[in-house]
Design an enzyme around this catalytic site. Structure first.
Site, PDB file in Angstrom:
ATOM      1  N   LYS A 174       0.856  -1.202   0.000  1.00 37.98           N
ATOM      2  CA  LYS A 174       0.000   0.000   0.000  1.00 37.98           C
ATOM      3  C   LYS A 174       0.876   1.231   0.000  1.00 37.98           C
ATOM      4  CE  LYS A 174      -1.949   2.773   2.855  1.00 37.98           C
ATOM      5  NZ  LYS A 174      -1.840   4.051   2.098  1.00 37.98           N
ATOM      6  N   GLU A 249       9.894   1.185  11.128  1.00 35.64           N
ATOM      7  CA  GLU A 249      10.932   2.214  10.983  1.00 35.64           C
ATOM      8  C   GLU A 249      10.227   3.556  11.173  1.00 35.64           C
ATOM      9  OE1 GLU A 249      12.770   5.037   9.545  1.00 35.64           O
ATOM     10  OE2 GLU A 249      13.124   4.021   7.622  1.00 35.64           O
ATOM     11  N   CYS A 283      13.795  10.436   7.504  1.00 32.62           N
ATOM     12  CA  CYS A 283      13.772   9.947   8.908  1.00 32.62           C
ATOM     13  C   CYS A 283      15.156  10.039   9.525  1.00 32.62           C
ATOM     14  CB  CYS A 283      13.238   8.538   9.028  1.00 32.62           C
ATOM     15  SG  CYS A 283      12.910   7.710   7.528  1.00 32.62           S
ATOM     16  N   GLU A 383      10.561  15.390  16.270  1.00 31.08           N
ATOM     17  CA  GLU A 383      10.923  15.314  14.847  1.00 31.08           C
ATOM     18  C   GLU A 383      10.140  16.383  14.078  1.00 31.08           C
ATOM     19  OE1 GLU A 383       9.760  11.729  12.677  1.00 31.08           O
ATOM     20  OE2 GLU A 383      11.717  11.742  11.698  1.00 31.08           O
TER      21      GLU A 383
HETATM   22  P1  ADP Z   1       2.696  10.674   7.943  1.00 31.56           P
HETATM   23  O1  ADP Z   1       2.034  11.053   9.220  1.00 31.56           O
HETATM   24  O2  ADP Z   1       4.081  11.134   7.835  1.00 31.56           O
HETATM   25  O3  ADP Z   1       1.866  10.900   6.701  1.00 31.56           O
HETATM   26  P2  ADP Z   1       1.960   7.960   8.417  1.00 31.56           P
HETATM   27  O4  ADP Z   1       2.754   7.142   9.335  1.00 31.56           O
HETATM   28  O5  ADP Z   1       0.606   8.377   8.874  1.00 31.56           O
HETATM   29  O6  ADP Z   1       2.887   9.129   8.008  1.00 31.56           O
HETATM   30  O7  ADP Z   1       1.771   7.238   7.004  1.00 31.56           O
HETATM   31  C1  ADP Z   1       2.664   6.305   6.465  1.00 31.56           C
HETATM   32  C2  ADP Z   1       1.848   5.244   5.772  1.00 31.56           C
HETATM   33  O8  ADP Z   1       0.976   4.644   6.724  1.00 31.56           O
HETATM   34  C3  ADP Z   1       0.941   5.746   4.638  1.00 31.56           C
HETATM   35  O9  ADP Z   1       0.911   4.787   3.593  1.00 31.56           O
HETATM   36  C4  ADP Z   1      -0.414   5.830   5.310  1.00 31.56           C
HETATM   37  O10 ADP Z   1      -1.497   5.713   4.417  1.00 31.56           O
HETATM   38  C5  ADP Z   1      -0.367   4.631   6.237  1.00 31.56           C
HETATM   39  N1  ADP Z   1      -1.304   4.704   7.370  1.00 31.56           N
HETATM   40  C6  ADP Z   1      -1.769   5.802   8.009  1.00 31.56           C
HETATM   41  N2  ADP Z   1      -2.611   5.456   8.996  1.00 31.56           N
HETATM   42  C7  ADP Z   1      -2.682   4.098   8.994  1.00 31.56           C
HETATM   43  C8  ADP Z   1      -3.384   3.131   9.783  1.00 31.56           C
HETATM   44  N3  ADP Z   1      -4.190   3.477  10.788  1.00 31.56           N
HETATM   45  N4  ADP Z   1      -3.176   1.821   9.496  1.00 31.56           N
HETATM   46  C9  ADP Z   1      -2.350   1.439   8.502  1.00 31.56           C
HETATM   47  N5  ADP Z   1      -1.679   2.303   7.720  1.00 31.56           N
HETATM   48  C10 ADP Z   1      -1.841   3.615   7.945  1.00 31.56           C
END
Ligand code: ADP
Length: 482
Positions: A174, A249, A283, A383
């Site tokens: 995804k 990570e 990161c 961060e």
């Molecule tokens: P940021 O806050 O920097 O956008 P995230 O950690 O929220 O980073 O997002 C990184 C990835 O995790 C993206 O592909 C996002 O769609 C996915 N993501 C966000 N929320 C969830 C969730 N609750 N479960 C699984 N994947 C998620």
């Protein structure tokens, strides 16, 4: 009309159960692409197809050297299209075109590296005396779920796809809803080289919807995630319910300790690369400099010089390596970084240069240097994920280690000195998954990468990462008497 891209699920290009999402160009804030948006139903289809691929042994029955050849071929296919893919990446992510080209090249390197190692994932035999033959087999988990962030959409996806496939896992990927477009190249490459149906799925969808559905799917056997701590916690919680391992990570607040004997001119290049590449959205960014008091003022001047030398503009116009920087990913991320700097200023931090949004459309922030930062301040602990570097000062070696180690993170750390003993002592004492000596980001696809502390667990890259994708089976055979 904007270009519309579909998801790759079950060996077909399909629309999304959740409709379409608009992908913005960070340089203008205008829509650049439309992409199919997966829902939980699409995720279920992808996982079922991956499960079927695994159950039929489409990857695992193949001789590993042949599987590795397919993985390598995917990399070659992508490499031949570097310019086109890089342009899409810049358009959706914002980074300068020369950085995007580097990212495509680096992504291809993972296919080369792990494709080459498919045949080297070997078990061992364990001596148990005359009455037994015992050996171990390293078997793939089966279905590997990979949830990808937006900062290095190609590199981060490539490292898990290449290692996952090389070890024989069917991969369900995804991509980030902010940057799904360039990642279509993985699916196109899979199709072009004839990867078995179901071995790779690449789609985007919203995190709490498609992402959560993937992380909690009962037929997923292993999860790889790169992103924020709160999302990592949700994924680990989901993995605990289905009892599957995950690799997390989760970012950092990494420090470079600069001693009085360091090559300060060379360090300017580390600053250029460490915090202003990708507008600091890395990161392992060099977000804190811990400078010896005797060189502190000179170093602040030099770092400010690097920041002031950068011209900022749309990534598509930044075609060559040089003193330039693109926009941040979104207005939200940029405003957060600007607000954090304003908050630090109110706490008494000096904004040596930058700190503001320039008068440009798009999500730009000026390259920013802060001095007078104290270790306990929120700006030194949180961060930022933007082009902001904080300079702190230290008096002695113990002080430098205490400051560098004094956050909840532990992704990378650096020490800059000509004194090998001092560097070695620091490397031992620093609490981080990677220590750079005299060059920030020293290392490559071959070197293990991952965090201590709240930066996560498990390792990406290098041979270590292959172990994420396999589980050990021991076979003990009783040998009858003749
Ligand atoms: P940021 O806050 O920097 O956008 P995230 O950690 O929220 O980073 O997002 C990184 C990835 O995790 C993206 O592909 C996002 O769609 C996915 N993501 C966000 N929320 C969830 C969730 N609750 N479960 C699984 N994947 C998620």
């Amino acid at each position: 009309m904007n270009c519309y891209l579909q998801n790759w699920i079950g060996g077909e290009w399909i629309d999304g159960g959740a409709g379409r999402l608009a992908v913005e160009d960070p340089a203008t804030g205008e829509p650049a692409y439309e992409h199919a948006c997966a829902d939980a139903g699409d995720v279920a289809m992808a996982v079922a197809s991956a499960r079927a691929c695994h159950a039929r042994g489409l990857l695992t029955r193949m001789r590993p050297i042949e599987r590795g050849r397919l993985v390598q071929a995917m990399g070659h296919w992508i490499a031949e299209r570097t310019d086109v893919i890089a342009e899409t990446l810049t358009h959706e992510q914002g980074k300068p075109l020369w950085e995007a080209r580097n990212e495509v090249v680096n992504a291809c390197r993972y296919f080369e590296y792990y494709g080459n190692q498919a045949a080297l994932v070997e078990g061992r035999s364990i001596p148990l005396g005359a009455s037994y033959l015992d050996y171990t087999v390293l078997e793939p988990y089966g279905v590997s779920a990979q949830i990808i962030p937006w900062n290095f959409p190609l590199e981060v996806a490539a490292r898990s796809i290449a290692a996952g496939l090389a070890t024989g896992n069917a991969c369900v990927v995804k991509t980030s809803e902010l940057t799904p477009c360039a990642s279509g190249c993985f699916a196109q490459a899979a199709e072009a080289v004839g990867l078995p149906t179901g071995a790779l799925h690449v789609f985007t969808g919203l995190g709490p919807d498609a992402g959560a559905a993937l992380a909690s799917h009962p037929d997923v056997n292993q999860i790889v995630f790169t992103g924020s701590i709160p999302t990592g916690q949700k994924i680990a919680a989901a993995a605990s319910r289905t009892v599957v391992p995950c690799v997390l990570e989760l970012g950092g607040k990494s420090a470079a300790i600069v001693h009085d004997d360091a090559d300060l001119e060379a360090f300017e290049t580390d600053v250029r690369r460490g915090i202003f590449v990708n507008a600091g959205q890395i990161c392992s960014a060099l977000s804190r400099v811990v400078a010896h008091v005797s060189i502190h003022d000179e170093l602040v001047d030099r770092i400010a010089g690097v920041a002031r030398s950068l011209s900022i503009g749309p990534g598509l116009e930044l075609t060559e390596f040089g003193p330039n920087m693109g926009p941040m990913i979104s207005a939200k991320q940029r405003d957060r970084a600007v607000d954090m700097v304003a908050g630090a200023e109110r706490e008494g931090v000096a904004v040596v240069t930058g700190g503001r949004r320039p008068n440009l459309p798009g999500h730009f922030m000026d390259p920013t240097v802060l001095s007078g930062v104290e270790p306990g301040m929120s700006i030194a602990q949180t961060e930022i994920f933007g082009p902001v570097i904080s300079v702190l000062r230290f008096n002695d070696e113990a002080d430098s280690i205490r400051i560098a180690n004094g956050t909840r993170y532990g992704l990378v750390a650096g020490v800059f000195t000509r004194d090998l003993d001092r560097a070695t002592r620091a490397a031992r004492a620093l609490r981080a998954g990677q220590v750079f000596v005299n060059e920030w980001f020293a290392g490559g696809v071959e070197t293990p990468f991952g965090g201590f502390g709240k930066s996560g667990y498990g390792r990406e890259k290098g041979r270590e990462a292959l172990m994420n994708y396999v589980q050990t089976k021991n076979v003990a055979i009783r040998i009858g008497e003749s």
